[in-house]
Design a protein around this motif. Structure first.
Motif, PDB file in Angstrom:
ATOM      1  N   UNK A  38       0.810  -1.241   0.000  1.00  0.00           N
ATOM      2  CA  UNK A  38       0.000   0.000   0.000  1.00  0.00           C
ATOM      3  C   UNK A  38       0.834   1.277   0.000  1.00  0.00           C
ATOM      4  N   UNK A  39       2.046   1.230   0.585  1.00  0.00           N
ATOM      5  CA  UNK A  39       2.859   2.460   0.642  1.00  0.00           C
ATOM      6  C   UNK A  39       3.820   2.592  -0.544  1.00  0.00           C
ATOM      7  N   UNK A  40       3.769   1.607  -1.462  1.00  0.00           N
ATOM      8  CA  UNK A  40       4.619   1.620  -2.664  1.00  0.00           C
ATOM      9  C   UNK A  40       6.068   2.024  -2.356  1.00  0.00           C
ATOM     10  N   UNK A  41       6.754   1.295  -1.448  1.00  0.00           N
ATOM     11  CA  UNK A  41       8.086   1.735  -1.021  1.00  0.00           C
ATOM     12  C   UNK A  41       9.103   1.827  -2.161  1.00  0.00           C
ATOM     13  N   UNK A  42       9.094   0.821  -3.056  1.00  0.00           N
ATOM     14  CA  UNK A  42      10.115   0.804  -4.113  1.00  0.00           C
ATOM     15  C   UNK A  42       9.881   1.951  -5.093  1.00  0.00           C
ATOM     16  N   UNK A  43       8.617   2.130  -5.468  1.00  0.00           N
ATOM     17  CA  UNK A  43       8.274   3.229  -6.377  1.00  0.00           C
ATOM     18  C   UNK A  43       8.695   4.570  -5.796  1.00  0.00           C
ATOM     19  N   UNK A  44       8.513   4.706  -4.472  1.00  0.00           N
ATOM     20  CA  UNK A  44       8.830   5.967  -3.788  1.00  0.00           C
ATOM     21  C   UNK A  44      10.340   6.241  -3.829  1.00  0.00           C
ATOM     22  N   UNK A  45      11.163   5.210  -3.510  1.00  0.00           N
ATOM     23  CA  UNK A  45      12.623   5.409  -3.543  1.00  0.00           C
ATOM     24  C   UNK A  45      13.085   5.694  -4.971  1.00  0.00           C
ATOM     25  N   UNK A  46      12.531   4.952  -5.912  1.00  0.00           N
ATOM     26  CA  UNK A  46      12.935   5.106  -7.312  1.00  0.00           C
ATOM     27  C   UNK A  46      12.653   6.536  -7.801  1.00  0.00           C
ATOM     28  N   UNK A  47      11.441   7.019  -7.470  1.00  0.00           N
ATOM     29  CA  UNK A  47      11.073   8.385  -7.893  1.00  0.00           C
ATOM     30  C   UNK A  47      11.973   9.436  -7.255  1.00  0.00           C
ATOM     31  N   UNK A  48      12.222   9.265  -5.958  1.00  0.00           N
ATOM     32  CA  UNK A  48      13.062  10.245  -5.249  1.00  0.00           C
ATOM     33  C   UNK A  48      14.435  10.344  -5.911  1.00  0.00           C
ATOM     34  N   UNK A  49      14.999   9.188  -6.258  1.00  0.00           N
ATOM     35  CA  UNK A  49      16.337   9.174  -6.849  1.00  0.00           C
ATOM     36  C   UNK A  49      16.342   9.695  -8.284  1.00  0.00           C
ATOM     37  N   UNK A  50      15.331   9.272  -9.079  1.00  0.00           N
ATOM     38  CA  UNK A  50      15.356   9.694 -10.487  1.00  0.00           C
ATOM     39  C   UNK A  50      15.022  11.179 -10.622  1.00  0.00           C
ATOM     40  N   UNK A  51      14.193  11.695  -9.692  1.00  0.00           N
ATOM     41  CA  UNK A  51      13.871  13.129  -9.757  1.00  0.00           C
ATOM     42  C   UNK A  51      15.125  13.975  -9.629  1.00  0.00           C
ATOM     43  N   UNK A  52      16.095  13.462  -8.864  1.00  0.00           N
ATOM     44  CA  UNK A  52      17.334  14.218  -8.671  1.00  0.00           C
ATOM     45  C   UNK A  52      18.196  14.195  -9.934  1.00  0.00           C
ATOM     46  N   UNK A  53      17.826  13.340 -10.901  1.00  0.00           N
ATOM     47  CA  UNK A  53      18.650  13.175 -12.109  1.00  0.00           C
ATOM     48  C   UNK A  53      17.959  13.649 -13.380  1.00  0.00           C
ATOM     49  N   UNK A  54      16.777  14.233 -13.230  1.00  0.00           N
ATOM     50  CA  UNK A  54      16.027  14.621 -14.439  1.00  0.00           C
ATOM     51  C   UNK A  54      16.648  15.831 -15.113  1.00  0.00           C
ATOM     52  N   UNK A  55      16.758  15.752 -16.426  1.00  0.00           N
ATOM     53  CA  UNK A  55      17.280  16.876 -17.202  1.00  0.00           C
ATOM     54  C   UNK A  55      16.104  17.759 -17.601  1.00  0.00           C
ATOM     55  N   UNK A  56      15.752  18.678 -16.725  1.00  0.00           N
ATOM     56  CA  UNK A  56      14.634  19.567 -17.036  1.00  0.00           C
ATOM     57  C   UNK A  56      14.796  20.837 -16.243  1.00  0.00           C
ATOM     58  N   UNK A  57      14.288  21.950 -16.823  1.00  0.00           N
ATOM     59  CA  UNK A  57      14.398  23.219 -16.100  1.00  0.00           C
ATOM     60  C   UNK A  57      13.568  23.127 -14.819  1.00  0.00           C
ATOM     61  N   UNK A  58      12.260  22.793 -15.027  1.00  0.00           N
ATOM     62  CA  UNK A  58      11.418  22.707 -13.824  1.00  0.00           C
ATOM     63  C   UNK A  58      11.472  21.275 -13.322  1.00  0.00           C
ATOM     64  N   UNK A  59      11.954  21.118 -12.126  1.00  0.00           N
ATOM     65  CA  UNK A  59      12.107  19.768 -11.572  1.00  0.00           C
ATOM     66  C   UNK A  59      10.763  19.323 -11.006  1.00  0.00           C
ATOM     67  N   UNK A  60       9.809  19.144 -11.929  1.00  0.00           N
ATOM     68  CA  UNK A  60       8.423  18.961 -11.470  1.00  0.00           C
ATOM     69  C   UNK A  60       8.194  17.552 -10.960  1.00  0.00           C
ATOM     70  N   UNK A  61       7.289  17.450 -10.004  1.00  0.00           N
ATOM     71  CA  UNK A  61       6.912  16.125  -9.477  1.00  0.00           C
ATOM     72  C   UNK A  61       6.102  15.400 -10.527  1.00  0.00           C
ATOM     73  N   UNK A  62       6.329  14.106 -10.625  1.00  0.00           N
ATOM     74  CA  UNK A  62       5.545  13.352 -11.602  1.00  0.00           C
ATOM     75  C   UNK A  62       4.153  13.107 -11.052  1.00  0.00           C
ATOM     76  N   UNK A  63       3.198  13.308 -11.925  1.00  0.00           N
ATOM     77  CA  UNK A  63       1.820  13.007 -11.520  1.00  0.00           C
ATOM     78  C   UNK A  63       1.351  11.914 -12.458  1.00  0.00           C
ATOM     79  N   UNK A  64       0.786  10.838 -11.887  1.00  0.00           N
ATOM     80  CA  UNK A  64       0.340   9.771 -12.784  1.00  0.00           C
ATOM     81  C   UNK A  64      -0.834  10.310 -13.598  1.00  0.00           C
ATOM     82  N   UNK A  65      -1.116   9.649 -14.710  1.00  0.00           N
ATOM     83  CA  UNK A  65      -2.221  10.049 -15.599  1.00  0.00           C
ATOM     84  C   UNK A  65      -2.009  11.401 -16.273  1.00  0.00           C
TER      85      UNK A  65
END
Length: 987
Positions: free
Chosen positions: A407-434
């Motif tokens: 229910x807490x999606x632990x792996x997805x959460x760690x993966x997102x936290x790490x990849x967000x720090x590596x995104x090549x984008x001006x606005x480091x926006x949070x990913x929203x599903x859909x």
């Protein structure tokens, strides 16, 4: 000031005139606390006019006149000025203000009114007191209305998307540290709890719909995020806890595992449950979607080690302490965080969501270092127990709680936290599903900020590593359809994210290293040598790993994919293994799979993995062999093996180039396995499968065809073998396709004839005709087939089968054999007086015509059989008429004399037929008269006319008929009207 007012003009458009709106905004300590606008817009977001006025004030502060609070201005006025001020104000707005002004005047003049008990008066322009709450304006009514509307649409018309975007808005508010985030979530939750469908679903015991379930999950996860806010006040937390408990106690509150009817065991919070005793299902606490948030209220951030981890990149242990075991640091001195993994990841999610991305990253790195250490330790323990575990062929499960589908999606959460720090984008926006954006994100390597810069690790390689660790975790299949479905869904989501990563040399190295660890892994790995029978299968994950590894390390790719092919829950003999904690022990019922609701999906994933390997192994004999063995050993569903056989065949026979022999042979072997599996069970696709197998064997070549013809009994039923297999093999198309020489054609034909005779012996009813057809060109075989038919005729064959073969014999030029078979068929037939439309009538007429054409003797032989079998007067009279029209023996059998004379009905054999016909007419007449209705009288008179024609063929026929009619008049004199009609016609 604390109050801003202004007018906003909206310019005219093609359809709308120019409009002016009055806008008023209150603000306090840099927050807008209330808004009103003349446009009457109802939305959870501010209208454009409010935004315009706010921006105007921000951008052009000097254009906005600053004034003292109104109370200050009034204080400077004398008695006359105040009177003038009030009267002018009332006059300017008399329609709206007058009633209020009158009421206030009355209250002020009344000495004991409430207004006179208070000193001073309110001033809306003066701002709030320092102790007052100050928070951004949120139109609560509007939030309620919108959520209610979206829920009432039940996930249709994009309402699920709308609710998801409201959740995203809450996350955005939390990230901006806007206190309305929790307020808005409370309002949303109240509407969710008031959804009338909840009680309906509960009464019916049905699960919540899939779309709705996912929204509830997100709601629960958001609450965990809110209560884990590292900087919330204690009173806020206790207020949330009260609310969450209140909602959780309501009986309509959805449960965490998605079930209403039967409360299933939970596999959660591995830390808090004592492992010593088995828990009774009745004693098991009820877990709702809010339970984790309620448990989250007990967590705090005061731990000094935790504080140091999240506040510095350079927190390490002093070098002199690095010897020996430590719970706080690893041997390199990096901090560890030893908390129940999903809980630790929920902290990361909370930090990330509340706008602390650096802190979230630091905690993530500590969690990964902890997981690595655990992986190492478990590997060492496993090496000591390996021999014993391999002998037992079973293993314990060390992970009671799966991280994928949690229910807490632990792996997805760690993966997102790490990849967000590596995104090549001006606005480091949070990913929203859909969001529906199709462009995959682009990542770059960002080195991990630690004291040892040369570690060469990047947040991106950590993201890949933790995803592989989590996906490869060995875990028991959770209880209940919803939880199992969620495992599949979450796995697919993580893989979709992994596929966005461009695998450069650094990531390939991470991938290889982790794959080797998973293969060597003991109980912690789902790809280890031995796994628990109830272990979640790794097919989907292995398919990703196989494709990702193949270009870089094919051996490892195959080793891994072949290891993952197993599906132990379907191996009936598999030992149950031993789950160390008894209350997670899944009762190993003798039935094959006690409660795997997603088994169909899992089997198709297993098939996909096999298909991927087959495609990749094309042309490689050894690899194909091993893949084939894995399929034969692990896949238990005939339809899936058939699909694989078809896949292999398609890949092996491309339209634009030569066939691949090795892969074709694999397709054939799989096809043969399907034939053996489905031979004794009913399968609606069986005909298609048999046809396909012949096509496949034809592609492989003549030896394959010879082989399937020779071993037909283990692959096909006799009917399939003769009517489909042998018939197709002997067809003109097959001969052309294979461009066979004469000896090869003869060999095939000989095999087909042998098969035909064996099938005819085994199942003469269904195979005799096919056998005769297949043996036409070989005299000895044909004679043998005919003898088989004759032997079977007396016992096992129906008249229809015998007549069909008899006609075939006549067509082939064997009239005497046809006569023999027709005679045998007649002995099986019985036609009652009223069966004048029976399908066998044509066969009887044909048999009599055949006998008549052969000669007097044959006719004499068949008439007694006809008389015995046929009791229908019209059929008998038809035969009689046909026999008297031409002379017998016109077929001209060599060596027979033919007198050429017509036959007489007075002499044998026709005399017997005439007598039988007359008595059939008499019997039928009596039968028809017992229950005749007036509407059938006319028809009956016609029937008697036909009878008279037959009577008149006999020498004393007219006397016989007259007696018959008199008889009728005597017996049936009660039917006056009918007898009148009889007299009129026959005298």
């Amino acid at each position: 000031g604390f109050h801003l007012s202004g007018t906003v003009t909206e310019p005219a458009t093609a359809t709308e005139p120019e409009m002016t709106y009055k806008v008023a905004i209150s603000f306090d300590r840099c927050k807008i606390t209330s808004v009103t606008c003349g446009c009457g817009n109802k939305d959870i977001f501010y209208c454009a006019h409010v935004v315009a006025l706010s921006l105007y004030r921000i951008r052009k502060p000097d254009q906005v006149k600053l004034r003292l609070p109104i109370s200050e201005t009034l204080f400077q006025m004398n008695r006359d000025q105040l009177q003038k001020f009030v009267q002018y104000l009332i006059t300017a707005h008399h329609t709206e203000v007058l009633p209020t002004a009158q009421k206030l005047a009355d209250e002020i003049l009344s000495s004991n009114s409430e207004i006179n008990q208070v000193h001073g008066a309110p001033d809306p322009t003066a701002g709030a007191s320092i102790d007052d709450e100050n928070c951004w304006h949120l139109d609560e009514e509007q939030v309620r209305e919108q959520v209610k509307l979206f829920l009432s649409q039940g996930g249709y018309y994009g309402s699920g998307k709308q609710l998801n975007s409201m959740f995203a808005k809450v996350r955005e508010m939390l990230r901006m540290r806007d206190s309305n985030g929790a307020r808005m979530l409370t309002l949303i939750t109240e509407q969710f709890m008031a959804d009338p469908r909840l009680s309906l679903w509960r009464q019916q015991g049905t699960g919540i719909t899939e779309k709705c379930r996912q929204l509830w999950d997100e709601l629960g996860a958001l609450w965990v995020c809110v209560v884990l806010n590292p900087h919330c006040k204690l009173e806020e937390k206790s207020c949330w806890l009260r609310q969450l408990r209140k909602w959780g106690e309501m009986d309509v509150c959805p449960l965490e595992d998605g079930n209403y009817g039967n409360e299933l065991p939970n596999i959660t919070n591995a830390l808090t449950q004592s492992s010593g005793h088995s828990q009774d299902s009745l004693a098991r606490p009820r877990r709702t979607v809010f339970t984790r948030a309620i448990e989250g209220c007990d967590l705090h951030w005061q731990d000094s080690h935790l504080q140091r981890i999240i506040s510095s990149d350079f927190y390490v242990s002093p070098s002199y302490q690095r010897e020996g075991e430590s719970l706080l640091f690893n041997s390199q001195g990096q901090p560890l965080w030893l908390e129940h993994v999903p809980t630790a990841c929920a902290r990361v999610d909370a930090l990330r969501s509340h706008g602390y991305p650096r802190e979230a990253l630091r905690l993530t790195v500590a969690i990964i270092n902890t997981l690595r250490l655990q992986q190492q330790r478990q590997l060492e323990i496993y090496k000591h127990q390996k021999k014993e575990l391999l002998q037992r062929g079973a293993t314990t499960i060390t992970n009671l709680e799966g991280w994928v589908g949690h229910p807490l999606n632990p792996i997805g959460c760690l993966f997102l936290t790490l990849t967000e720090a590596c995104r090549l984008e001006e606005e480091n926006c949070l990913e929203i599903s859909d969001t529906g954006d199709s462009k995959p994100p682009v990542y770059q390597h960002v080195p991990v900020a630690t004291s040892s810069q040369d570690s060469g690790e990047s947040y991106l390689s950590l993201a890949l590593e933790v995803a592989l660790m989590g996906m490869g975790q060995q875990r028991v299949m959770p209880e209940g359809l919803y939880a199992q479905d969620k495992v599949c869904r979450n796995e697919e989501q993580i893989i979709a994210r992994l596929q966005d990563l461009e695998l450069d040399p650094v990531l390939v190295q991470t991938l290889r290293k982790q794959c080797i660890l998973l293969l060597e892994g003991g109980p912690f790995s789902g790809l280890g040598e031995v796994i628990h029978r109830e272990s979640v299968p790794m097919h989907t994950f292995a398919k990703y790993l196989f494709s990702a590894l193949l270009p870089h390390d094919a051996d490892l790719a195959y080793k891994l994919a072949l290891r993952a092919m197993r599906l132990p829950v379907l191996e009936t003999t598999a030992p149950s293994g031993d789950v160390t904690h008894p209350h997670h022990l899944v009762s190993v019922v003798p039935s094959r799979y006690p409660r795997w609701f997603t088994l169909g999906h899992l089997e198709s994933q297993q098939c996909e993995l096999a298909s991927t390997m087959l495609t990749a192994a094309k042309g490689d004999m050894l690899r194909l062999r091993t893949v084939l063995e894995a399929i034969q050993k692990n896949i238990h569903s005939s339809s899936l093996i058939f699909k694989l056989a078809q896949d292999a065949f398609k890949i092996a026979t491309p339209a634009d180039s030569n066939s691949d022999t090795t892969l074709l042979n694999v397709a054939l072997e799989l096809g043969l396995q399907v034939m053996r599996m489905t031979l004794s069970t009913l399968n609606w696709r069986r005909r298609e499968m048999v046809r396909w197998l012949v096509t496949c064997a034809t592609e492989v070549g003549v030896r394959a065809l010879v082989s399937i013809l020779q071993s037909w009994y283990s692959l096909f039923t006799p009917t399939e073998a003769t009517s489909i297999v042998a018939a197709t093999v002997m067809s003109h198309n097959t001969i052309l396709r294979l461009s066979l020489d004469y000896p090869q054609r003869e060999e095939l034909a000989s095999c087909a004839r042998t098969l035909a005779l064996q099938c005819a012996m085994k199942d003469p009813q269904n195979c005799a005709l096919s056998a005769l057809t297949l043996c036409e060109k070989d005299h000895i075989a044909f004679e043998t087939a005919y003898q088989i038919v004759i032997d079977a005729a007396s016992t096992g064959m129906t008249y229809t089968q015998l007549f069909t073969i008899a006609r075939y014999m006549e067509h082939r030029g064997y009239p005497l054999r046809a006569f023999k078979l027709a005679s045998l068929a007649m002995t099986h037939l019985n036609l009652a007086y009223n069966q004048d439309t029976h399908p066998a009538i044509n066969d009887v007429l044909w048999a009599c015509a055949l006998s008549h054409s052969l000669g007097k003797n044959e006719l004499a032989a068949i008439i007694p059989l006809v008389v015995k079998s046929v009791h229908c007067a019209t059929v008998l009279s038809d035969i009689l008429r046909r026999c008297t029209m031409t002379a017998p023996g016109l077929a001209g059998i060599p060596g027979r004399r033919n007198s050429g004379k017509l036959m007489s009905t007075d002499k044998a054999p026709l005399r017997q037929l005439l007598d039988a016909t007359i008595s059939a007419y008499i019997n039928t007449t009596h039968s028809r008269l017992t229950h005749i209705s007036p509407r059938h009288y006319g028809e009956f008179i016609e029937f008697l006319s036909k009878a008279r024609e037959t009577f008149l063929l006999a020498q004393d026929g007219h006397i016989q008929f007259a007696q018959f009619i008199d008889n009728l008049k005597q017996i049936y004199k009660g039917k006056k009207k009918l007898m009148l009609l009889v007299r009129e016609r026959f005298g």
